[in-house]
Enzyme design. Structure first.
Site, short mmCIF file in Angstrom:
data_model
loop_
_atom_site.label_atom_id
_atom_site.label_comp_id
_atom_site.label_asym_id
_atom_site.label_seq_id
_atom_site.Cartn_x
_atom_site.Cartn_y
_atom_site.Cartn_z
N ASP A 149 -0.86 49.46 -7.86
CA ASP A 149 -1.33 49.40 -6.47
C ASP A 149 -0.20 48.80 -5.63
OD1 ASP A 149 -1.44 46.66 -6.88
OD2 ASP A 149 -3.58 46.46 -6.42
N HIS A 150 -0.52 48.51 -4.37
CA HIS A 150 0.50 48.01 -3.43
C HIS A 150 1.11 46.69 -3.87
CE1 HIS A 150 -3.54 46.66 -2.44
NE2 HIS A 150 -2.97 45.52 -2.06
N CYS A 168 -1.06 45.79 -11.39
CA CYS A 168 -1.58 45.41 -10.07
C CYS A 168 -1.19 43.95 -9.86
CB CYS A 168 -3.08 45.65 -9.97
SG CYS A 168 -4.11 44.74 -11.14
N GLY A 169 -1.85 43.24 -8.98
CA GLY A 169 -1.45 41.86 -8.72
C GLY A 169 -1.62 40.99 -9.96
N THR A 170 -2.80 41.04 -10.54
CA THR A 170 -3.08 40.22 -11.73
C THR A 170 -3.11 41.01 -13.03
OG1 THR A 170 -5.43 40.61 -11.42
CG2 THR A 170 -4.53 38.62 -10.39
N GLY A 171 -3.28 42.31 -12.92
CA GLY A 171 -3.54 43.15 -14.11
C GLY A 171 -5.02 43.21 -14.44
N GLY A 187 -7.91 43.63 -12.35
CA GLY A 187 -8.71 44.69 -11.74
C GLY A 187 -8.43 46.04 -12.37
N HIS A 221 -4.08 45.24 -33.92
CA HIS A 221 -5.50 45.05 -34.26
C HIS A 221 -6.45 45.88 -33.41
CE1 HIS A 221 -5.03 40.85 -36.35
NE2 HIS A 221 -4.15 41.74 -36.77
N ASN A 222 -6.08 46.12 -32.15
CA ASN A 222 -7.02 46.76 -31.22
C ASN A 222 -6.65 48.20 -30.89
OD1 ASN A 222 -6.42 43.68 -29.90
ND2 ASN A 222 -8.47 44.11 -30.69
N ARG A 282 1.97 39.66 -9.94
CA ARG A 282 1.98 38.33 -9.33
C ARG A 282 1.86 37.24 -10.39
NH1 ARG A 282 -2.26 40.31 -4.65
NH2 ARG A 282 -0.72 41.34 -3.30
N ARG A 305 -8.94 47.26 -41.99
CA ARG A 305 -10.19 46.66 -41.49
C ARG A 305 -10.30 46.78 -39.97
NH1 ARG A 305 -6.62 42.47 -42.03
NH2 ARG A 305 -6.69 40.77 -40.50
N HIS A 306 -9.15 46.86 -39.32
CA HIS A 306 -9.17 46.97 -37.85
C HIS A 306 -9.67 48.34 -37.39
CE1 HIS A 306 -7.15 43.20 -37.93
NE2 HIS A 306 -6.15 43.71 -38.63
N ARG A 343 -13.38 48.24 -36.94
CA ARG A 343 -13.75 47.51 -35.73
C ARG A 343 -13.44 48.33 -34.47
NH1 ARG A 343 -11.10 42.22 -38.55
NH2 ARG A 343 -12.89 41.79 -39.90
C1 RB5 Z 1 -4.73 43.39 -4.50
O1 RB5 Z 1 -4.64 42.42 -3.51
C2 RB5 Z 1 -5.21 42.74 -5.80
O2 RB5 Z 1 -6.57 42.43 -5.68
C3 RB5 Z 1 -4.96 43.67 -6.95
O3 RB5 Z 1 -3.62 43.98 -7.02
C4 RB5 Z 1 -5.33 43.13 -8.31
O4 RB5 Z 1 -4.78 41.89 -8.55
C5 RB5 Z 1 -6.74 43.23 -8.67
O5 RB5 Z 1 -7.19 42.81 -9.72
#
Ligand code: RB5
Length: 146
Positions: A7-8, A64-67, A69, A97-98, A108, A131-132, A135
């Protein structure tokens, strides 16, 4: 083919990951976004997750910002196993494993150097099976019960 989207919040970050993967000789397809304009990340996560589900992409990377979402949204697509990772250990174990087929990272949260190390470790690690496998097959069973 490795699918990728952002995303942006992660446009430049995605560009660095694409350059790195192409430098490794990997085929990479960029599903957007392509501008800094604000977008809704679930739409991009879905596009990439569907590419994995259909087999068009072998694996995928979402940023994305945090990964977080992106990983929540991608995980709604049946057949995907999406891991949000901020360290090499988790990335390696998500493959061993997954059998994770989508890696999510936060622009971010991580610097590009750390993200590239995580990405390389993830791409270079095989699923251990055994075993994985039992699962991992239970993930699809859960999907089947929905
Ligand atoms: C966008 O501002 C932010 O919410 C998105 O990049 C992400 O971090 C969502 O989980």
């Amino acid at each position: 083919m490795i699918a990728i989207a952002c995303d942006h919040a992660a446009l430049g970050f995605k560009a660095a990951l694409i350059e790195h993967m192409r430098g490794r000789g990997l085929e990479v397809r960029d599903y957007g976004t392509h501008t800094p304009d604000s977008v809704d990340y679930p739409a991009y996560a879905e596009k990439v997750a569907l590419a994995v589900q259909s087999g068009e992409a072998e694996k995928a990377v979402l940023v994305c910002g945090t990964g977080i979402g992106m990983s929540i949204a991608a995980g709604k697509v049946r057949g995907t196993r999406c891991a949000c990772c901020s360290d090499v250990y988790s990335a390696v174990l998500s493959r061993q494993h997954n059998d994770a087929n989508i890696l999510c990272m936060g622009a971010r949260v991580l610097g590009e150097g750390a993200a590239i190390m995580i990405l390389d470790a993830w791409l270079d690690t095989e699923f251990e099976g055994g075993r994985h496998a039992r699962r991992v097959s239970m993930y699809a069973e859960i999907e089947g019960r929905q």
